[in-house]
Design an enzyme around this catalytic site. Sequence first.
Site, PDB file in Angstrom:
ATOM      1  N   CYS A  30       0.847  -1.192   0.000  1.00  0.00           N
ATOM      2  CA  CYS A  30       0.000   0.000   0.000  1.00  0.00           C
ATOM      3  C   CYS A  30       0.881   1.241   0.000  1.00  0.00           C
ATOM      4  O   CYS A  30       2.056   1.182   0.367  1.00  0.00           O
ATOM      5  CB  CYS A  30      -0.882   0.011   1.235  1.00  0.00           C
ATOM      6  SG  CYS A  30      -1.922  -1.446   1.280  1.00  0.00           S
ATOM      7  N   TYR A 171      -5.734 -12.935  -4.272  1.00  0.00           N
ATOM      8  CA  TYR A 171      -5.219 -12.516  -2.966  1.00  0.00           C
ATOM      9  C   TYR A 171      -5.945 -13.232  -1.837  1.00  0.00           C
ATOM     10  O   TYR A 171      -7.146 -13.042  -1.643  1.00  0.00           O
ATOM     11  CB  TYR A 171      -5.394 -11.001  -2.832  1.00  0.00           C
ATOM     12  CG  TYR A 171      -4.771 -10.378  -1.592  1.00  0.00           C
ATOM     13  CD1 TYR A 171      -3.626 -10.912  -1.001  1.00  0.00           C
ATOM     14  CD2 TYR A 171      -5.316  -9.231  -1.030  1.00  0.00           C
ATOM     15  CE1 TYR A 171      -3.053 -10.321   0.109  1.00  0.00           C
ATOM     16  CE2 TYR A 171      -4.748  -8.624   0.075  1.00  0.00           C
ATOM     17  CZ  TYR A 171      -3.614  -9.175   0.646  1.00  0.00           C
ATOM     18  OH  TYR A 171      -3.051  -8.590   1.747  1.00  0.00           O
ATOM     19  N   HIS A 174      -3.339 -12.053   4.729  1.00  0.00           N
ATOM     20  CA  HIS A 174      -3.450 -10.924   5.658  1.00  0.00           C
ATOM     21  C   HIS A 174      -4.844 -10.659   6.214  1.00  0.00           C
ATOM     22  O   HIS A 174      -5.086  -9.571   6.731  1.00  0.00           O
ATOM     23  CB  HIS A 174      -2.946  -9.628   4.972  1.00  0.00           C
ATOM     24  CG  HIS A 174      -1.512  -9.683   4.572  1.00  0.00           C
ATOM     25  ND1 HIS A 174      -1.058  -9.178   3.377  1.00  0.00           N
ATOM     26  CD2 HIS A 174      -0.432 -10.169   5.209  1.00  0.00           C
ATOM     27  CE1 HIS A 174       0.260  -9.356   3.294  1.00  0.00           C
ATOM     28  NE2 HIS A 174       0.648  -9.958   4.403  1.00  0.00           N
ATOM     29  N   ASP A 266       2.551  -9.655   9.594  1.00  0.00           N
ATOM     30  CA  ASP A 266       3.481  -9.862   8.495  1.00  0.00           C
ATOM     31  C   ASP A 266       4.479  -8.711   8.386  1.00  0.00           C
ATOM     32  O   ASP A 266       5.642  -8.921   8.066  1.00  0.00           O
ATOM     33  CB  ASP A 266       2.689  -9.985   7.184  1.00  0.00           C
ATOM     34  CG  ASP A 266       3.452 -10.787   6.143  1.00  0.00           C
ATOM     35  OD1 ASP A 266       4.144 -11.747   6.524  1.00  0.00           O
ATOM     36  OD2 ASP A 266       3.352 -10.445   4.963  1.00  0.00           O
TER      37      ASP A 266
END
Length: 692
Positions: A30, A171, A174, A266
Site C-alpha cells: 500500500c 489474494y 493478511h 506480516d
Amino acid sequence: MDDNPYEILLEEVPFGPVVARNRFFQVPHCNGMGYRDVRAHAEMRAVKAEGGWAVVCTEQAEVHYTSEISPFIEVRLWDDADIPALALITERVHDHGALAGIELAYNGMNGPNLTSRTAPMGPAHLPIAGFTDDPVQARAMTLRDIANLRRWHRQAVRRSLNAGFDLVYVYGGHALGAVHHFLSPRYNQRTDAYGGSVQNRMRLLRELLLDTVEEADGAAAVGCRITVEELIGDSGISRDDIEAVLGELGEIPDLWDFVMGSWEDDSVTSRFGEEGGQEQYVAGLKALTSKPVVGVGRFTSPDTMARMVRQGVIDFIGAARPSIADPFLPVKVAEGRAEEIRECIGCNICVSGDFTMSPIRCTQNPSMGEEWRRGWHPEVYRPRHADESVLVVGGGPAGLEAAMSLGKRGYPVVLVEESRRLGGRVADEARLPGLSAWIRVLDYRHAQLERLEQVDFYLESPMTADEALASASEYGFAHIAVATGSTWRRDGVGRWHTQPPPLGDLPVLSPDDLMAGKRPNEKKVVVFDDDHYYMGGVLAEMLAGEGFEVELVTPGAMVSSWTVNTMEQRRITARLLDVGVALHCSTAVVGTHGEGVRTACAYTGKEGMIACDAAVFVTARLPEDSLAQELLTRRQEWPGAGLKSVAAIGDALAPGTIAAAVWAGRRYAEEIEAPTDDADATPFQRELTAID
Ligand code: ADP
Ligand code: SF4
C-alpha cells in the site's frame, strides 16, 4: 567469471508465460496514493523497476465496487474506467524492463463500503473485520453472491490484462479479503459446500484460481498470495490447512507468495521482529509445489537472501519495505555495491501513509512518494546550479541528509557537529529497547559522506553565530543550514497542557535526561506520555526492564496511540503489560508535589494521585534554534561575510519524526538555489480532477 557472491539472486526465474530477470520481487504494498494520486503512484513503481526489481506489483486492487475499503486509498478496478490509471503503471514499469503485477482483492468483510454503501459480503453474518470499527456488518454470501463474485473477479482479470499486467494475483493473505475469510475457521462457519472441512473452505480459492488461469489464458502469469499461518491456534488457518491447500491447489497458479497472519503480523516493526521472521512459517512449504515461491521478511542482507534461496526456502526475495527504503537494492547487489544499500530500519512510517491516507513516506528514503510530484530520485541528484559551498551545523538526521544530498549534487560541504559522534537523536534513540536498527539512518549516511570528497565533517565542533559568520567569511560558505535539533521539555507543556501545569518538588526527568543516562534516585516512577508516539512507551519499557516500578499515564485512550498507524500499538501494550508497567489511559498528569503526581480523568476531570519518587515527562520538544535565530537577526553582517542564506531545518525548525528530519534535509539540498518556504505557488505537482 562468477565473482559476485550473490549471483544466485541475479538468476532468471521463469513462471507461467513470463520470465523474471532476477529474484528480486517487489511484492504488493500500500502507498496512500492508490486511485487518487495516479501519476505519483506510477512513477513510484517505475523507480522500483528502474532500480532492478524483476517484478513490481501494485497494492491490493479492489475488484468491484461492493468491495472497497474506504477510507483507505488503494487502486481500483471496478470497471473499465479504472484501466487507464493502471495502464500508466504497467507502462512505466515496462519502460524499465520489469514485469508488472496486480493483486486482485475482493475485500469482502474487510471493508465497510463507505463509498458504495452496499452491505459488505463475507462467509458469515459478522461485524466487518477491518482496521476501523465501523458500525457495519457483513452479510453471509449466498451461492448467487459467490457466483457474482467469481464473475466480477474474472472481469477484473480481463481488465488487468487490458491494462498490460504480466502477473495477476488471487489474494488470500493478511485477513484482507474473501479468500482468507472463507479459508479461515475464524470467519467461516458455513454449513454448505463452502464451509466446514478445509476442502470446503478452500473451494472459493480453488474456483477463483481456476477462473483466473482460464481468463488469463497464458497472457499473464497467475499468482496466489496466501496466509500460511494465522497465529491464532486452532481457530485460524493452520499449517495442516495450508499443506492441504498446497496439496490440492499447489499446481494451479504459476507462483505462490507466502505471508503470515494479518498484515500486522506480516509487517512487524524491527522493535518487535527480526529480519527474516517469517522463515519458520514458510520453511518446508516450497516442497509442496513445483511452482516458484515468494517470501518476505524485511530482507536487507543479501547474505540472508542468498541463503534463503540456496536452502530452498524461497525462490523470490519478496520485499515491500526494503524496496521502499532502497528502490535500487537489486542494482546495488548486481553491481557489487551491496554495502551501499539504504537499509530499511523497520519503523513502519511507510505503513502510516496507508493508515493516514496520505502519500507514502519513508524514514530512510526521503524521495519515496516525491518521485513525480517533486521530481526527486533515490539515487540521481540534480547537479548543483551554483559554484557555492555550504556549512551544515548539526550531524543528526536532518544535517546528515542535507550534507549528503548537497554533496551528491556536487556542492562542497562542511558539516560540524558539537558532540563526539554523528547521528544526533538517532544515535541516542537507537540505544533504546528494540530500536537498534534505527542506527541505519546514521550508518548509511555516514558511509556515503565518507565517499564524498567534497564533503568534510568535524566532530566536537560546537558552532556559535560568531564562529559561523567568521567561517563563512574565511572559507566562503554562501549558505548555512542549521540542523541543531531539539530538546524535550520538562515543564509538562504539550498537547494536554498548553501552559505549564503547577509543579512541586517531585524530580522530573525528560527523555533527553534518560537517554543521557540519568535515572530516578528511587524506584517508583510515573511516565506521563502526552506525545502518543513511541517515546513514552519505550521509556516505560526501558525503566521497567531496569527494575523500576513504572506507571504510565496518558490522556490517550490507548498507550502510544499514534502507533496504530505503524501497526505496533497492540504489541506495545502487550509488552508494557508483560514487563509489569501499570497503564492509566484517558488520564492526564495535572501537577506534581513532593509525594507524587496529581492526575485528572481526561473525560470527567475527576482528580486522583499516584505516589511516586520521580516523573518522566514525554510531552513536547522545543527547537534548538538559538543559533539560527541569532544568525537571522544579524542579517546585516551577511554580505560582509559573503553569506546569502541561513535556514533552520529539521527539528531545529519544528520538532517532528526522524522521517520528517531526513526529508527536511533532502528538501533543503533540493531547493538551496530557490527555497520555496515563502512561495505563493504550490511547490509540487498534484493530481487534479478534470472538470469538463
Ligand atoms: P535533527 O533530527 O533535526 O537532525 P538532531 O537533534 O537529531 O536533529 O541532531 C541535531 C545535532 O546537532 C545533534 O547531534 C547536536 O549535537 C548538534 N548540534 C546542536 N547544536 C549544535 C551547534 N551549535 N554546533 C554544532 N552542532 C550542534
Ligand atoms: Fe523501512 Fe521505515 Fe522506510 Fe518503511 S519507512 S521502508 S519501515 S525505513
